[in-house]
Design a protein around this motif. Structure first.
Motif, PDB file in Angstrom:
ATOM      1  N   PHE A   4      46.083  46.402  30.540  1.00 52.60           N
ATOM      2  CA  PHE A   4      45.205  46.372  31.705  1.00 52.60           C
ATOM      3  C   PHE A   4      44.602  44.981  31.874  1.00 52.60           C
ATOM      4  CE2 PHE A   4      41.177  46.692  33.886  1.00 52.60           C
ATOM      5  CZ  PHE A   4      41.448  47.530  34.943  1.00 52.60           C
ATOM      6  N   ILE A   5      44.122  44.397  30.789  1.00 50.89           N
ATOM      7  CA  ILE A   5      43.523  43.065  30.848  1.00 50.89           C
ATOM      8  C   ILE A   5      44.584  42.018  31.170  1.00 50.89           C
ATOM      9  CG2 ILE A   5      42.244  41.320  29.556  1.00 50.89           C
ATOM     10  CD1 ILE A   5      40.647  43.850  30.300  1.00 50.89           C
ATOM     11  N   LYS A   6      45.766  42.179  30.605  1.00 50.12           N
ATOM     12  CA  LYS A   6      46.867  41.261  30.904  1.00 50.12           C
ATOM     13  C   LYS A   6      47.194  41.288  32.395  1.00 50.12           C
ATOM     14  CE  LYS A   6      51.693  40.309  29.660  1.00 50.12           C
ATOM     15  NZ  LYS A   6      52.841  40.756  28.833  1.00 50.12           N
ATOM     16  N   ASN A   7      47.268  42.485  32.958  1.00 52.67           N
ATOM     17  CA  ASN A   7      47.566  42.618  34.385  1.00 52.67           C
ATOM     18  C   ASN A   7      46.450  42.042  35.248  1.00 52.67           C
ATOM     19  OD1 ASN A   7      49.984  43.935  33.792  1.00 52.67           O
ATOM     20  ND2 ASN A   7      49.065  45.974  33.906  1.00 52.67           N
ATOM     21  N   ALA A   8      45.205  42.244  34.811  1.00 51.81           N
ATOM     22  CA  ALA A   8      44.066  41.713  35.560  1.00 51.81           C
ATOM     23  C   ALA A   8      44.081  40.191  35.574  1.00 51.81           C
ATOM     24  CB  ALA A   8      42.757  42.222  34.964  1.00 51.81           C
ATOM     25  N   ASN A   9      44.536  39.587  34.487  1.00 48.92           N
ATOM     26  CA  ASN A   9      44.665  38.128  34.446  1.00 48.92           C
ATOM     27  C   ASN A   9      45.835  37.645  35.290  1.00 48.92           C
ATOM     28  OD1 ASN A   9      42.744  36.608  32.643  1.00 48.92           O
ATOM     29  ND2 ASN A   9      43.282  38.274  31.254  1.00 48.92           N
ATOM     30  N   TRP A  10      46.870  38.470  35.404  1.00 47.11           N
ATOM     31  CA  TRP A  10      48.064  38.097  36.164  1.00 47.11           C
ATOM     32  C   TRP A  10      47.791  38.081  37.658  1.00 47.11           C
ATOM     33  CZ3 TRP A  10      50.628  41.187  39.771  1.00 47.11           C
ATOM     34  CH2 TRP A  10      51.860  40.695  40.226  1.00 47.11           C
ATOM     35  N   ARG A  11      47.002  39.050  38.152  1.00 50.28           N
ATOM     36  CA  ARG A  11      46.810  39.197  39.598  1.00 50.28           C
ATOM     37  C   ARG A  11      45.882  38.106  40.138  1.00 50.28           C
ATOM     38  NH1 ARG A  11      42.310  39.913  41.608  1.00 50.28           N
ATOM     39  NH2 ARG A  11      43.402  39.947  43.605  1.00 50.28           N
ATOM     40  N   TYR A  12      46.076  37.805  41.403  1.00 51.28           N
ATOM     41  CA  TYR A  12      45.211  36.873  42.132  1.00 51.28           C
ATOM     42  C   TYR A  12      45.371  37.176  43.612  1.00 51.28           C
ATOM     43  CZ  TYR A  12      49.274  34.157  43.664  1.00 51.28           C
ATOM     44  OH  TYR A  12      50.444  33.761  44.262  1.00 51.28           O
ATOM     45  N   ALA A  13      44.491  36.629  44.413  1.00 49.55           N
ATOM     46  CA  ALA A  13      44.576  36.844  45.855  1.00 49.55           C
ATOM     47  C   ALA A  13      45.677  35.945  46.404  1.00 49.55           C
ATOM     48  CB  ALA A  13      43.244  36.532  46.521  1.00 49.55           C
ATOM     49  N   THR A  14      46.839  36.521  46.590  1.00 52.24           N
ATOM     50  CA  THR A  14      48.025  35.767  46.983  1.00 52.24           C
ATOM     51  C   THR A  14      47.838  35.124  48.361  1.00 52.24           C
ATOM     52  OG1 THR A  14      49.356  37.329  45.734  1.00 52.24           O
ATOM     53  CG2 THR A  14      50.520  35.926  47.297  1.00 52.24           C
ATOM     54  N   LYS A  15      48.101  33.840  48.418  1.00 51.08           N
ATOM     55  CA  LYS A  15      47.942  33.103  49.675  1.00 51.08           C
ATOM     56  C   LYS A  15      49.235  33.039  50.476  1.00 51.08           C
ATOM     57  CE  LYS A  15      43.723  32.241  48.551  1.00 51.08           C
ATOM     58  NZ  LYS A  15      42.660  33.081  49.165  1.00 51.08           N
ATOM     59  N   LYS A  16      50.365  33.083  49.767  1.00 56.69           N
ATOM     60  CA  LYS A  16      51.655  32.991  50.459  1.00 56.69           C
ATOM     61  C   LYS A  16      52.606  34.033  49.883  1.00 56.69           C
ATOM     62  CE  LYS A  16      55.281  29.709  51.838  1.00 56.69           C
ATOM     63  NZ  LYS A  16      55.770  28.309  51.755  1.00 56.69           N
ATOM     64  N   PHE A  17      53.018  34.963  50.751  1.00 56.91           N
ATOM     65  CA  PHE A  17      53.961  36.001  50.338  1.00 56.91           C
ATOM     66  C   PHE A  17      55.391  35.579  50.646  1.00 56.91           C
ATOM     67  CE2 PHE A  17      50.139  38.621  50.611  1.00 56.91           C
ATOM     68  CZ  PHE A  17      50.298  39.486  49.552  1.00 56.91           C
ATOM     69  N   ASP A  18      56.317  36.126  49.869  1.00 61.15           N
ATOM     70  CA  ASP A  18      57.739  35.953  50.154  1.00 61.15           C
ATOM     71  C   ASP A  18      58.132  37.031  51.161  1.00 61.15           C
ATOM     72  OD1 ASP A  18      60.507  35.856  50.207  1.00 61.15           O
ATOM     73  OD2 ASP A  18      60.698  35.442  48.072  1.00 61.15           O
ATOM     74  N   ALA A  19      58.329  36.626  52.397  1.00 62.19           N
ATOM     75  CA  ALA A  19      58.594  37.582  53.476  1.00 62.19           C
ATOM     76  C   ALA A  19      59.935  38.286  53.324  1.00 62.19           C
ATOM     77  CB  ALA A  19      58.538  36.867  54.827  1.00 62.19           C
ATOM     78  N   THR A  20      60.805  37.794  52.423  1.00 64.09           N
ATOM     79  CA  THR A  20      62.121  38.402  52.238  1.00 64.09           C
ATOM     80  C   THR A  20      62.092  39.551  51.236  1.00 64.09           C
ATOM     81  OG1 THR A  20      62.824  36.938  50.431  1.00 64.09           O
ATOM     82  CG2 THR A  20      63.176  36.169  52.691  1.00 64.09           C
ATOM     83  N   LYS A  21      60.973  39.704  50.526  1.00 66.89           N
ATOM     84  CA  LYS A  21      60.887  40.736  49.497  1.00 66.89           C
ATOM     85  C   LYS A  21      60.010  41.894  49.967  1.00 66.89           C
ATOM     86  CE  LYS A  21      61.597  37.623  45.557  1.00 66.89           C
ATOM     87  NZ  LYS A  21      61.036  37.129  44.278  1.00 66.89           N
ATOM     88  N   LYS A  22      60.515  43.097  49.822  1.00 70.74           N
ATOM     89  CA  LYS A  22      59.809  44.276  50.282  1.00 70.74           C
ATOM     90  C   LYS A  22      59.472  45.199  49.102  1.00 70.74           C
ATOM     91  CE  LYS A  22      60.048  43.031  54.551  1.00 70.74           C
ATOM     92  NZ  LYS A  22      58.818  42.551  55.240  1.00 70.74           N
TER      93      LYS A  22
END
Length: 210
Positions: A4-22
């Motif tokens: 859980f802590i590892k995932n919390a460190n991994w996430r961030y407010a993404t500024k640029k998404f890859d529009a090709t990935k769904k």
């Protein structure tokens, strides 16, 4: 390190998404279920979540969200919309759900129902809206954590004009108000912010022991 802590460190407010990935249908269903299972005051869930898939609608929403690219580039857009005039009808619907789900006679819930109605009816319209809007943030927290477990990126957004979003999505007619937006998908390789060190208060600064 705890996952859980590892995932919390991994996430961030993404500024640029890859529009090709769904996001897959299966993963999207998991995220929806995480939102559905969120805690809420009294268990009322005084909000609805609008999944905006129509590209034309998303293009209309972008200017109302200060032109942020995530609105059109993310795999999915979720608008958390709180009830604007919660009252007896919503409470009665909840009590019927409780009675059906738990196999209880509706009469057995009358005392609890009367208690909720007395507390909620005493609130002003503004207080009701503030309260129901706050509940959407609890649901957002569940979404953030569930998405991180699946390595799916989420950008929570308060940077938008609710009145315009309400108009575009026809929320006023539904008795709803756009409280917050969450875009979900996968970070673009060119999003430089993914490499930024996470900045948070230290444990000593954040917690007060009494």
């Amino acid at each position: 390190m705890n996952n859980f802590i590892k995932n919390a460190n991994w996430r961030y407010a993404t500024k640029k998404f890859d529009a090709t990935k769904k996001v897959s249908d299966a993963d999207l269903q998991t995220l929806k279920e995480a939102i559905r299972l969120s805690a809420s005051s009294y268990g009322l869930q005084p909000y609805q979540v609008i999944l905006v898939e129509n590209p034309e609608l998303r293009a209309q929403l972008q200017p109302a969200a200060w032109g942020q690219a995530q609105i059109v580039d993310a795999s999915h857009v979720l608008v958390f919309a709180n009830y604007t005039n919660i009252g007896d009808a919503e409470i009665d619907a909840y009590l019927n759900n409780v009675a059906e789900t738990r196999g209880l006679p509706l009469d057995a819930l009358q005392g609890y129902g009367d208690f909720m109605k007395s507390k909620i009816s005493s609130l002003s319209a503004e207080q009701k809206n503030i309260w129901t809007s706050k509940q959407t943030y609890i649901a957002l927290g569940n979404l953030l954590n569930a998405a991180a477990e699946l390595n799916i990126d989420v950008t929570p957004m308060e940077g938008f004009e609710p009145e315009k979003v309400n108009t575009i999505l026809g929320l006023n007619e539904r008795g709803l108000n756009a409280s917050l937006i969450a875009t979900i998908g996968y970070r673009h390789a060119d999003d430089a912010t993914q490499s930024y060190a996470k900045v948070r208060k230290s444990e000593q600064e954040l917690f007060i022991n009494l």
